[in-house]
Every structure is written in C-alpha cells, then in structure tokens.
Write an enzyme that holds these catalytic residues in place. Structure first.
Site, short mmCIF file in Angstrom:
data_model
loop_
_atom_site.label_atom_id
_atom_site.label_comp_id
_atom_site.label_asym_id
_atom_site.label_seq_id
_atom_site.Cartn_x
_atom_site.Cartn_y
_atom_site.Cartn_z
CB SER A 129 -27.23 11.82 -34.01
OG SER A 129 -26.81 10.87 -32.98
CE1 TYR A 142 -28.51 14.69 -29.16
CE2 TYR A 142 -27.89 12.49 -29.92
CZ TYR A 142 -27.48 13.86 -30.03
OH TYR A 142 -26.65 14.44 -30.79
#
Length: 230
Positions: A129, A142
């Site tokens: 990501s 995250y």
C-alpha cells in the site's frame, strides 16, 4: 515475463475487494484460480475453486499448499486495517494488523515457495500500500505492516532468485473496497487498479505502482521526509 494464461493461481482474501477482482480477472486471462477466504462460502466468482484459508493459521496455509500443489502463481492479497494509531491505538489492533498483513503473508510465502519452486519457479505478487510510504493521523499501524510487506518482497526477491521465482510488490492508494468504505474521498475502481496491476505483473514489473498517487509517492521518497507527512 509472467504468463497468466494457463497458469494455476492462488489468491488470498479473494471473497471481496481487490482480491475478488484479482481472482475474477485471472479467470478472464485464462488462469485456473484457487480463491482463498476464511469462509469459502463467501466466494461468489464463476470459474474459481474456493479454498478455506485463514492466512494466520499455519496449518491452513500448509493444507492450501497441498490442495493447490500445481500452483505457479501466488497473489498475497488478504489484509486488514483497524485504523489504529501508533501512539494511542490499542495494541490488540496493532498486533492484528501485523499478524495478518505481515506474518499471515509470510505464512503463505513459506507454504507456497517450495510449491512454486517444484513447478518451475513461477511468480508471487504481494499487495502492499502507499501507506508504506505515507504518514496520516490514522492508519499508521497499518502503514507499518505494509512497509514490512515491502521489505519482505525485497528480501524474497533475493532469497527466491535461485528457485527461479519472480517476486513483485504492488502499491495502491484509495480504492473503492470494503476496507475504504468509511472514507468519503475520491477512490479508484477496483477493476481499473487490478487490470493495471495484472498487466504490470505479466510484464515482470518488480514494483507495481497501480495509480498516480503511488507513482508520485515512490518518486518522492528521496525528498525531505516532512513532505510525506500529512
């Protein structure tokens, strides 16, 4: 180059979001697809073989590798986001993200690397990501787990070279999936992102930058770190 037509592919987290679209488009490109999900009944894609798969469970990943013993492609897509902050988020949430996003992906790698090697090397794609490169007021736990996936991919590229296994990593920003449903911001369509990602994967691209945000952030990594904090 990575041949998808005629390949046998395993996709984790294939019951929704990017994983579901990856599995669907792989079928369109001529691959035989094992679609992994914790509840295989939630897999609703024509032409795939549903596979019970909790990537945090080493016994299940080993069983998946036994069932999909002809696999030549591994797509590590399954992941979780709790929106935990590093400074005051709960440690349970932070540990969950690392357990799923990093250690779960590693479970899959360790289960399937020997399978890919036996079948000629093949290729794997690890979904990371842009949060690996970005700091926000939320989601930094995250981001840390996805930065770990980035580092994992770099290491595996070296470790698995002798087995002939190609390793790609994928970076993407806001996409219209369940994970991003609580954010009222512009989002990319999963089908567009997956099409770009699979095109690049087939071309042998090692770091797949699936949207303009990923391209800009990767290009700016050598700049002052303050420019990557929001």
């Amino acid at each position: 180059m990575v041949a998808l037509n005629g390949a046998v592919a395993v996709v984790s987290g294939a019951n929704r979001g990017l994983g579901r679209e990856v599995a669907r488009q792989l079928v369109e490109r001529g691959a035989r697809v094992f679609a992994g999900a914790r509840d295989p009944r939630s897999v609703d894609i024509d032409g795939v073989e549903a596979l019970p798969l909790d990537i945090t469970n080493a016994e299940q990943t080993a069983e998946a590798a036994r069932v999909a013993s002809t696999a030549s492609i591994l797509i590590n897509n399954a992941g979780v986001s709790t929106l935990a902050r590093l400074s005051d988020g709960t440690l349970d949430d932070i540990r969950q993200e690392m357990e799923v996003n990093y250690f779960g992906t590693l479970n899959m790698v360790r289960a399937f690397a020997p399978v890919l090697a036996r079948n000629g090397g093949g290729a794997m794609l690890n979904v990371s990501s842009v949060m690996a490169w970005l700091a926000l007021d939320h989601s930094n736990s995250y981001g840390a787990s996805k930065a770990a996936v980035w580092a994992m991919s770099n290491g595996l590229r070296v470790e698995l070279a002798d087995a002939g296994t190609h390793v790609s990593s994928m970076f993407v920003a806001s996409t219209d999936t369940d994970m991003m449903s609580s954010f009222d911001i512009p989002k990319h369509r999963p089908e567009d992102i997956v099409r770009i990602a699979l095109d690049e994967f087939e071309a042998g691209t090692r770091e797949i930058l699936a949207d303009d945000t990923a391209v800009a952030l990767k290009a700016g990594l050598s700049e002052d770190i303050g420019k990557h904090a929001a």
